[in-house]
Design a protein around this motif. Structure first.
Motif, PDB file in Angstrom:
ATOM      1  N   THR A   1      44.136  27.864  41.330  1.00  9.85           N
ATOM      2  CA  THR A   1      43.871  28.943  40.806  1.00  9.85           C
ATOM      3  C   THR A   1      41.757  27.991  40.802  1.00  9.85           C
ATOM      4  OG1 THR A   1      43.884  28.296  38.393  1.00  9.85           O
ATOM      5  CG2 THR A   1      44.691  30.177  39.128  1.00  9.85           C
TER       6      THR A   1
ATOM      7  N   ARG B   1      35.097  30.028  38.872  1.00  8.17           N
ATOM      8  CA  ARG B   1      33.640  29.288  39.319  1.00  8.17           C
ATOM      9  C   ARG B   1      32.969  29.717  37.736  1.00  8.17           C
ATOM     10  NH1 ARG B   1      34.226  31.507  44.706  1.00  8.17           N
ATOM     11  NH2 ARG B   1      36.267  32.041  44.548  1.00  8.17           N
TER      12      ARG B   1
ATOM     13  N   ALA C   1      46.105  31.861  51.618  1.00  7.69           N
ATOM     14  CA  ALA C   1      45.556  33.045  51.087  1.00  7.69           C
ATOM     15  C   ALA C   1      45.144  31.044  49.809  1.00  7.69           C
ATOM     16  CB  ALA C   1      46.662  34.071  49.636  1.00  7.69           C
ATOM     17  N   THR C   2      45.955  30.366  49.428  1.00 10.24           N
ATOM     18  CA  THR C   2      45.332  29.653  48.756  1.00 10.24           C
ATOM     19  C   THR C   2      44.246  29.245  49.788  1.00 10.24           C
ATOM     20  OG1 THR C   2      47.768  29.164  47.918  1.00 10.24           O
ATOM     21  CG2 THR C   2      46.180  27.280  47.668  1.00 10.24           C
TER      22      THR C   2
ATOM     23  N   THR D   1      41.959  30.320  51.821  1.00  7.69           N
ATOM     24  CA  THR D   1      40.687  31.215  51.583  1.00  7.69           C
ATOM     25  C   THR D   1      40.846  30.985  50.208  1.00  7.69           C
ATOM     26  OG1 THR D   1      41.712  32.674  53.597  1.00  7.69           O
ATOM     27  CG2 THR D   1      40.357  33.736  52.044  1.00  7.69           C
ATOM     28  N   LEU D   2      41.053  31.354  49.503  1.00  8.42           N
ATOM     29  CA  LEU D   2      40.538  30.837  47.993  1.00  8.42           C
ATOM     30  C   LEU D   2      40.062  30.014  47.740  1.00  8.42           C
ATOM     31  CD1 LEU D   2      40.331  31.749  45.194  1.00  8.42           C
ATOM     32  CD2 LEU D   2      42.166  30.255  44.573  1.00  8.42           C
TER      33      LEU D   2
ATOM     34  N   GLN E   1      36.693  30.086  49.831  1.00 12.66           N
ATOM     35  CA  GLN E   1      35.688  30.519  49.312  1.00 12.66           C
ATOM     36  C   GLN E   1      34.877  30.111  48.235  1.00 12.66           C
ATOM     37  OE1 GLN E   1      37.343  34.240  49.116  1.00 12.66           O
ATOM     38  NE2 GLN E   1      37.120  34.987  50.591  1.00 12.66           N
ATOM     39  N   ALA E   2      35.715  29.444  46.923  1.00 15.84           N
ATOM     40  CA  ALA E   2      34.606  28.782  46.710  1.00 15.84           C
ATOM     41  C   ALA E   2      33.919  27.578  46.488  1.00 15.84           C
ATOM     42  CB  ALA E   2      35.882  28.410  45.301  1.00 15.84           C
TER      43      ALA E   2
END
Length: 119
Positions: free
Chosen positions: A5, A8, A109-110, A112-113, A116-117
């Motif tokens: 996770t 942000r 998905a991981t 991409t997460l 993007q972060a």
């Protein structure tokens, strides 16, 4: 398996190991500042790479690689049973590990997460 996770607000990436992976890796959770994360890739072929010297954890070829390994003077943290779901997170110099290698339920998905972060 790892749950990854991103907070942000705190600018932190959190990795939470689940099930027996906690036992094998001798660790259940780690946090890394996003400023130390260089990138992430889905890399099923990482399983064929040399692991280095095991410093704690479990290594049974073809079954599990988990824990801390010293390779080329740096530390790499592994928590992988199914290499097809492996995600590699590269960390900046000065971080406790040079890279983190985890198995996740959804590697794309991981990635991409994480990407993007840090963008």
């Amino acid at each position: 398996m790892a749950l990854i996770t991103v907070d942000r607000a705190r600018r932190m990436l959190t990795v939470e190991l689940t099930g027996l992976d906690k036992l094998w890796a001798l660790k259940s959770r780690m946090e890394v500042p996003l400023t130390q994360v260089r990138g992430a890739t889905h890399d099923p072929g990482i399983a064929h790479e040399r692991k280095g010297a095991k410093l704690g954890g479990a290594r049974v070829p073809g079954i599990v690689t988990a824990g801390r390994f010293r390779r080329h003077g740096g530390l790499v943290f592994w928590a992988v049973r199914k290499p097809a779901d492996a995600v590699v997170i590269e960390l900046a110099e000065g971080a406790p590990y040079s890279r983190l290698v985890f198995e996740t339920a959804d590697p794309r998905a991981t990635v991409t997460l994480v990407e993007q972060a840090i963008a």
